[in-house]
Scaffold this motif. Structure first.
Motif, PDB file in Angstrom:
ATOM      1  N   SER A 217       0.811  -1.214   0.000  1.00  0.00           N
ATOM      2  CA  SER A 217       0.000   0.000   0.000  1.00  0.00           C
ATOM      3  C   SER A 217       0.845   1.266   0.000  1.00  0.00           C
ATOM      4  O   SER A 217       0.305   2.369   0.095  1.00  0.00           O
ATOM      5  CB  SER A 217      -0.935   0.013   1.215  1.00  0.00           C
ATOM      6  OG  SER A 217      -0.191  -0.006   2.423  1.00  0.00           O
ATOM      7  N   THR A 218       2.191   1.107  -0.100  1.00  0.00           N
ATOM      8  CA  THR A 218       3.045   2.304  -0.103  1.00  0.00           C
ATOM      9  C   THR A 218       4.046   2.246  -1.250  1.00  0.00           C
ATOM     10  O   THR A 218       3.724   2.566  -2.386  1.00  0.00           O
ATOM     11  CB  THR A 218       3.755   2.452   1.259  1.00  0.00           C
ATOM     12  OG1 THR A 218       4.482   1.239   1.548  1.00  0.00           O
ATOM     13  CG2 THR A 218       2.745   2.704   2.371  1.00  0.00           C
ATOM     14  N   VAL A 219       5.283   1.798  -0.978  1.00  0.00           N
ATOM     15  CA  VAL A 219       6.354   1.928  -1.972  1.00  0.00           C
ATOM     16  C   VAL A 219       6.146   1.039  -3.194  1.00  0.00           C
ATOM     17  O   VAL A 219       6.627   1.355  -4.293  1.00  0.00           O
ATOM     18  CB  VAL A 219       7.720   1.633  -1.309  1.00  0.00           C
ATOM     19  CG1 VAL A 219       7.860   0.166  -0.955  1.00  0.00           C
ATOM     20  CG2 VAL A 219       8.873   2.098  -2.192  1.00  0.00           C
ATOM     21  N   LEU A 220       5.403  -0.057  -3.052  1.00  0.00           N
ATOM     22  CA  LEU A 220       5.154  -0.931  -4.207  1.00  0.00           C
ATOM     23  C   LEU A 220       4.080  -0.382  -5.136  1.00  0.00           C
ATOM     24  O   LEU A 220       4.034  -0.731  -6.319  1.00  0.00           O
ATOM     25  CB  LEU A 220       4.756  -2.328  -3.702  1.00  0.00           C
ATOM     26  CG  LEU A 220       4.538  -3.421  -4.749  1.00  0.00           C
ATOM     27  CD1 LEU A 220       5.765  -3.623  -5.628  1.00  0.00           C
ATOM     28  CD2 LEU A 220       4.136  -4.739  -4.072  1.00  0.00           C
ATOM     29  N   ARG A 221       3.248   0.493  -4.642  1.00  0.00           N
ATOM     30  CA  ARG A 221       2.090   0.985  -5.392  1.00  0.00           C
ATOM     31  C   ARG A 221       2.453   1.621  -6.734  1.00  0.00           C
ATOM     32  O   ARG A 221       1.889   1.250  -7.771  1.00  0.00           O
ATOM     33  CB  ARG A 221       1.313   1.968  -4.501  1.00  0.00           C
ATOM     34  CG  ARG A 221       0.008   2.455  -5.070  1.00  0.00           C
ATOM     35  CD  ARG A 221      -0.587   3.513  -4.167  1.00  0.00           C
ATOM     36  NE  ARG A 221       0.300   4.652  -4.060  1.00  0.00           N
ATOM     37  CZ  ARG A 221       0.321   5.649  -4.931  1.00  0.00           C
ATOM     38  NH1 ARG A 221      -0.494   5.650  -5.970  1.00  0.00           N
ATOM     39  NH2 ARG A 221       1.158   6.652  -4.785  1.00  0.00           N
ATOM     40  N   PRO A 222       3.394   2.585  -6.792  1.00  0.00           N
ATOM     41  CA  PRO A 222       3.693   3.185  -8.103  1.00  0.00           C
ATOM     42  C   PRO A 222       4.355   2.219  -9.073  1.00  0.00           C
ATOM     43  O   PRO A 222       4.271   2.413 -10.287  1.00  0.00           O
ATOM     44  CB  PRO A 222       4.620   4.351  -7.756  1.00  0.00           C
ATOM     45  CG  PRO A 222       5.168   4.031  -6.417  1.00  0.00           C
ATOM     46  CD  PRO A 222       4.122   3.255  -5.703  1.00  0.00           C
ATOM     47  N   VAL A 223       5.024   1.187  -8.546  1.00  0.00           N
ATOM     48  CA  VAL A 223       5.634   0.200  -9.436  1.00  0.00           C
ATOM     49  C   VAL A 223       4.548  -0.626 -10.117  1.00  0.00           C
ATOM     50  O   VAL A 223       4.554  -0.808 -11.350  1.00  0.00           O
ATOM     51  CB  VAL A 223       6.598  -0.712  -8.642  1.00  0.00           C
ATOM     52  CG1 VAL A 223       7.173  -1.784  -9.564  1.00  0.00           C
ATOM     53  CG2 VAL A 223       7.709   0.115  -8.006  1.00  0.00           C
ATOM     54  N   LEU A 224       3.597  -1.118  -9.349  1.00  0.00           N
ATOM     55  CA  LEU A 224       2.527  -1.929  -9.924  1.00  0.00           C
ATOM     56  C   LEU A 224       1.664  -1.127 -10.893  1.00  0.00           C
ATOM     57  O   LEU A 224       1.051  -1.696 -11.801  1.00  0.00           O
ATOM     58  CB  LEU A 224       1.661  -2.526  -8.811  1.00  0.00           C
ATOM     59  CG  LEU A 224       2.372  -3.505  -7.865  1.00  0.00           C
ATOM     60  CD1 LEU A 224       1.370  -4.092  -6.866  1.00  0.00           C
ATOM     61  CD2 LEU A 224       3.087  -4.608  -8.628  1.00  0.00           C
ATOM     62  N   ALA A 225       1.635   0.187 -10.707  1.00  0.00           N
ATOM     63  CA  ALA A 225       0.857   1.027 -11.616  1.00  0.00           C
ATOM     64  C   ALA A 225       1.397   0.997 -13.040  1.00  0.00           C
ATOM     65  O   ALA A 225       0.675   1.325 -13.982  1.00  0.00           O
ATOM     66  CB  ALA A 225       0.831   2.471 -11.103  1.00  0.00           C
TER      67      ALA A 225
END
Length: 270
Positions: A217-225
């Motif tokens: 819900s934090t640092v991984l979020r923009p990567v998965l986007a």
């Protein structure tokens, strides 16, 4: 708090209040410890920049019953959740913290776990500090764990040959935030009296792949986007395996996650 000013980038990158609030207690503690060092007694105007789903913003109104409190965030999803918490002295506004400037005197400016999403945020802090009236307070907390395995492993995977063309530019950077002395210099240069420190929390997590759940819900979020569903699943599987090796479960099934945070509080002398 959320990554104020960062585009959601689609369903995989949208802010999900439920996922973020899974660790609400762990995320609320730094906020309480940050505000404990703010000595404002009876502020009239308080602003929370990167307010997220609003529960911590509401606590500001409870601490200072005479204050008008405003929460600002760029995530419509988070603000939709925050709307239920709004009442007479608390309001929430959609906005980018990079564009925010006080419309008038603001006695307390708070930004908790949001500015690490904003490149060049020390300059932003200096601008906010310059606008503080005598006796005003600026209080900021940012994660200081960008060299920890959670972030270093993610950056390595983002820049690997398999993923670099899609994710290299959103890999977390080790220099995303300053060291405590750097924030002390920012506050001092702006004419504030600084109070800066760091704390490493040792979170005891439970459940399957709990460190992955924390970062999802934090640092991984923009990567998965940046990835479609199939690619996101493959990337997540590889990252989860690396996290399990770096943060192995203990015999009782729990997992320890050390998490460093940096706090910077400044006040303008009356």
């Amino acid at each position: 708090m959320t990554g104020a000013g960062v585009p959601a980038g689609g369903p995989a990158g949208a802010w999900h209040p439920g996922g973020y609030l899974r660790f609400a207690g762990e995320r609320a503690r730094p906020f309480a410890e940050l505000l404990a060092r703010v000595g404002a007694e009876a502020p009239r105007t308080v602003v929370d920049l990167g307010c997220g789903e609003g529960s911590l913003t509401v606590s500001l109104a409870q601490r200072w019953p005479g204050a008008r409190v405003t929460g600002v965030d760029s995530s419509r999803e988070m603000l939709a959740a925050a709307g239920a918490a709004a009442h007479g002295r608390v309001e929430f506004r959609l906005g980018d913290v990079r564009d925010w400037m006080p419309p008038g005197p603001v006695d307390v400016v708070v930004s908790n776990a949001a500015l690490h999403w904003v490149p060049g945020h020390p300059e932003l802090m200096a601008r906010w500090a310059a606008a503080l009236p005598p006796g005003g307070w600026l209080a900021v907390q940012v994660p200081g764990n960008f060299r920890a395995p959670t972030h270093a492993l993610l950056a390595e995977l983002c820049r690997s040959p398999e993923w670099a063309d899609r994710t290299a530019d959103v890999a977390p950077r080790a220099d995303t935030v300053l060291e405590p002395a750097g924030y002390a210099e920012v506050l001092t240069a702006a004419g504030l009296v600084p109070d800066v420190w760091e704390t490493t929390y040792l979170h005891v997590l439970r459940g399957p792949d709990p460190v992955l759940a924390w970062v999802r819900s934090t640092v991984l979020r923009p990567v998965l986007a940046r990835l479609d569903d199939e690619a996101a699943a493959a990337f997540t599987d590889a990252y989860a395996a690396a996290l399990r090796a770096a943060y192995p479960p203990r015999p009782d099934g729990t997992t320890l996650l050390p998490f460093r945070r940096v706090f910077a509080v400044g006040t303008r002398p009356s």
